[in-house]
Scaffold this motif. Structure first.
Motif, PDB file in Angstrom:
ATOM      1  N   THR A  88       0.666  -1.238  -0.050  1.00 55.30           N
ATOM      2  CA  THR A  88       0.096   0.182   0.008  1.00 55.30           C
ATOM      3  C   THR A  88       0.883   1.345   0.046  1.00 55.30           C
ATOM      4  OG1 THR A  88       0.149   0.419   2.511  1.00 55.30           O
ATOM      5  CG2 THR A  88      -1.582  -1.274   1.503  1.00 55.30           C
ATOM      6  N   GLY A  89       0.312   2.426   0.076  1.00 58.69           N
ATOM      7  CA  GLY A  89       1.179   3.564   0.182  1.00 58.69           C
ATOM      8  C   GLY A  89       1.626   3.805   1.705  1.00 58.69           C
ATOM      9  N   GLY A  90       1.222   2.934   2.612  1.00 55.36           N
ATOM     10  CA  GLY A  90       1.702   2.858   3.878  1.00 55.36           C
ATOM     11  C   GLY A  90       0.512   2.745   4.836  1.00 55.36           C
ATOM     12  N   MET A  91       0.540   1.999   5.745  1.00 55.52           N
ATOM     13  CA  MET A  91      -0.811   1.601   6.810  1.00 55.52           C
ATOM     14  C   MET A  91      -0.467   2.078   8.072  1.00 55.52           C
ATOM     15  SD  MET A  91      -3.167   0.154   4.908  1.00 55.52           S
ATOM     16  CE  MET A  91      -4.435  -0.224   6.354  1.00 55.52           C
ATOM     17  N   TYR A 111      -3.297   4.582   9.915  1.00 53.28           N
ATOM     18  CA  TYR A 111      -4.091   5.016   8.956  1.00 53.28           C
ATOM     19  C   TYR A 111      -5.389   4.255   9.055  1.00 53.28           C
ATOM     20  CZ  TYR A 111      -1.962   8.508   5.838  1.00 53.28           C
ATOM     21  OH  TYR A 111      -1.525   9.655   5.322  1.00 53.28           O
ATOM     22  N   ALA A 112      -6.485   4.774   8.767  1.00 48.65           N
ATOM     23  CA  ALA A 112      -7.716   4.218   8.438  1.00 48.65           C
ATOM     24  C   ALA A 112      -7.872   4.486   6.845  1.00 48.65           C
ATOM     25  CB  ALA A 112      -8.868   5.187   9.208  1.00 48.65           C
ATOM     26  N   VAL A 113      -8.345   3.339   6.373  1.00 42.64           N
ATOM     27  CA  VAL A 113      -8.488   3.147   4.808  1.00 42.64           C
ATOM     28  C   VAL A 113      -9.829   2.460   4.479  1.00 42.64           C
ATOM     29  CG1 VAL A 113      -5.769   2.764   4.560  1.00 42.64           C
ATOM     30  CG2 VAL A 113      -7.506   0.824   4.634  1.00 42.64           C
ATOM     31  N   TYR A 165      -9.226  -1.264   0.090  1.00 46.05           N
ATOM     32  CA  TYR A 165      -7.704  -0.597  -0.130  1.00 46.05           C
ATOM     33  C   TYR A 165      -7.026  -1.763  -0.134  1.00 46.05           C
ATOM     34  CZ  TYR A 165      -3.916   2.514   0.235  1.00 46.05           C
ATOM     35  OH  TYR A 165      -2.594   3.073   0.120  1.00 46.05           O
ATOM     36  N   PRO A 166      -5.642  -1.869  -0.833  1.00 46.74           N
ATOM     37  CA  PRO A 166      -5.440  -1.032  -2.150  1.00 46.74           C
ATOM     38  C   PRO A 166      -6.047  -1.461  -3.594  1.00 46.74           C
ATOM     39  CG  PRO A 166      -3.583  -2.339  -1.609  1.00 46.74           C
ATOM     40  CD  PRO A 166      -4.606  -2.496  -0.568  1.00 46.74           C
ATOM     41  N   THR A 167      -6.408  -2.824  -3.332  1.00 46.16           N
ATOM     42  CA  THR A 167      -6.794  -3.417  -4.799  1.00 46.16           C
ATOM     43  C   THR A 167      -8.005  -3.127  -5.125  1.00 46.16           C
ATOM     44  OG1 THR A 167      -7.282  -5.280  -3.161  1.00 46.16           O
ATOM     45  CG2 THR A 167      -5.219  -5.502  -4.557  1.00 46.16           C
ATOM     46  N   SER A 222      -7.873   6.174  -1.980  1.00 47.27           N
ATOM     47  CA  SER A 222      -6.705   6.130  -1.075  1.00 47.27           C
ATOM     48  C   SER A 222      -6.955   6.171   0.266  1.00 47.27           C
ATOM     49  CB  SER A 222      -5.638   7.111  -1.749  1.00 47.27           C
ATOM     50  OG  SER A 222      -4.500   6.722  -1.252  1.00 47.27           O
ATOM     51  N   ARG A 223      -6.189   6.443   0.863  1.00 42.03           N
ATOM     52  CA  ARG A 223      -6.217   6.370   2.480  1.00 42.03           C
ATOM     53  C   ARG A 223      -7.119   7.551   2.983  1.00 42.03           C
ATOM     54  NH1 ARG A 223       0.236   5.760   3.375  1.00 42.03           N
ATOM     55  NH2 ARG A 223       0.081   7.663   1.677  1.00 42.03           N
TER      56      ARG A 223
END
Ligand code: AMP
Ligand code: GLY
Length: 431
Positions: free
Chosen positions: A223-226, A328-330, A334-336, A373-374
């Motif tokens: 991911t971009g970072g969790m 992070y709350a996503v 996310y992400p797929t 995104s996130r």
């Protein structure tokens, strides 16, 4: 004199930058999404795509900006820093050419090899997918396969970890990218060191560990970072002091070889059995890492920006000796397969002692909506990583409904697993 600053970007990283600047500057911002946290701190907010250099320059001129700060790599790649500079607005962020250290992974590795920057893994570059796939099929060791261009942190795959050799061959052949870097798989523990760079000087910030994988226990896609954590001291529990020092030396060697670089230089490192290796460089603050670093930076951010602009020596940086944990709350999926356009409620009061940074959400007349995104980050602080984790954990669950987060980021058990992992690789005893 109060500086008028234009901030480009609308994620959690940029909310953290806005938070660090708002009290000391007249702040304006532009981004493709209306981030409610940034909009609240800014005197003006314009909706502009991050790659829309003309639109961003026009906005900078309309607010009479003295300087600009660029958050996202997409803006750097699109030459927003070049165009703002050409319009006479000093910009903290590298030119598109210098940002190739991030935006072109073939350039990044060749540059490291040519300039003898330490910590470069063995790599090969390919101009077409078929040749890259044949190499992946034939090579004897495990590899990381990397599309050359930007993929939002989601393009890299690692054999022996996320997927088998055959799956990697199929991925390279079929994912639609032409240019590839195929490099030796590094095994160890990852950490980030970000540095302010201007006028040939480097001012490093404390190390942070990000969690790129989508699910608990480092499972699932990148991911971009969790979430991420930092310790009260500059290093991290699994590192030796010499690992952090080595990372800083690598950043310094990189800047020596890129004398005109200005902005943040972000090093993603792997602490391995054979020392510190470079996973990648980025040309901007990390997201989430900026949310760990900026809230504990005691030196005013505006002082760094103005000294950079004025060609003066950058201030020595001071940081509170406080641990931080970001979660992070996503959106679900996310992400797929993220659920975008879902209306969400974020209850800031419930975040309690944690700081809440809005990320890629869009504030419209009738409420707050997810993008792909996130959604938001919470950052807990405390005297230890475990104490900061408890604050972040209480906040992330309470503040957002219908969103997902990784509960293991920064827990004592998770941090200890990383200490044990590296000790085992380095042949030390595991307590
Ligand atoms: P990057 O986009 O280059 O940061 O890669 C995303 C993630 O892929 C990194 O954070 C690592 O977890 C992993 N990765 C990248 N390069 C390597 C490598 N050479 N060996 C092992 N893992 C890697
Ligand atoms: N946290 C990883 C990045 O910003 O690229």
């Amino acid at each position: 004199m109060t500086e008028t600053v234009l901030l480009v970007g609308g994620g959690g990283r940029e909310h953290a930058i806005a938070d660090a600047l708002a009290d000391d500057t007249e702040l304006y911002a532009c981004a493709s999404n209306r981030n409610p946290g940034i909009a609240r701190l800014a005197a003006g907010f314009a909706e502009r795509e991050e790659r829309d250099a003309d639109g961003i320059v026009a906005y900078a001129e309309s607010v009479d900006a003295d300087l600009a700060v660029i958050g996202p790599e997409s803006a750097l790649e699109a030459g927003v820093a070049d165009d703002l500079e050409a319009a006479g607005v000093y910009t903290f962020g590298p030119s598109a050419d210098a940002a190739r250290i991030e935006t072109d992974k073939q350039f990044q590795r060749r540059f490291m090899a040519e300039e003898s920057i330490p910590g470069c893994p063995a790599f090969e570059t390919f101009a077409d997918a078929a040749a890259a796939a044949d190499y992946v099929a034939a090579v004897e060791h495990d590899v990381a396969v990397k599309p050359t261009g930007l993929t939002g942190g989601k393009g890299v795959r690692v054999t022996g970890d996320q997927l088998s050799r055959d799956e990697a061959v199929d991925y390279v052949r079929e994912s639609g990218y032409d240019e590839w870097v195929i490099e030796e798989r590094l095994v160890g523990e990852e950490f980030t060191v970000q540095a302010f760079v201007a006028n040939g000087e480097v001012r490093p910030t404390p190390a942070v560990q990000d969690h790129k994988r989508a699910y608990e226990g480092d499972e699932g896609p990148n991911t971009g970072g969790m979430g991420s954590y930092s310790a009260p001291e500059r290093t991290l529990p699994f590192l030796e002091a010499s690992d952090y020092e080595r990372a800083v030396e690598i950043l310094e060697a990189t800047v020596d070889a890129l004398p005109s670089y200005e902005g943040i230089l972000y090093g993603q490192f792997m602490a391995t059995a054979d020392g510190v290796q470079v996973v990648e460089f980025n040309a901007r603050f990390g997201d989430p890492e900026a949310t760990n670093t900026l809230p504990v930076m005691e030196t005013p951010l505006v002082d760094v920006l103005t000294t950079a602009r004025d060609g003066e020596s950058l201030p020595e940086l001071s940081f509170a000796e406080t641990a931080t944990v970001c979660k992070y709350a996503v959106p679900e999926g996310y992400p797929t397969d993220p659920e975008s356009g879902a209306r969400i409620t974020v209850d800031e009061e419930s975040a309690g002692d944690a700081r809440l940074f809005y990320a890629s959400v869009d504030e419209r007349d009738d409420g707050l909506y997810t993008t792909t995104s996130r959604a938001f980050a919470v950052v807990g602080t405390g005297p230890s990583i475990a104490a900061a984790e408890a604050v972040a954990s209480d906040a992330v669950g309470a503040a957002g409904e219908g969103l997902r987060h990784r509960s293991d980021v920064g827990t004592a058990a998770s941090v200890q697993r990383r200490v044990d992992h590296l000790a085992e690789l380095r042949g030390g005893t595991v307590e």
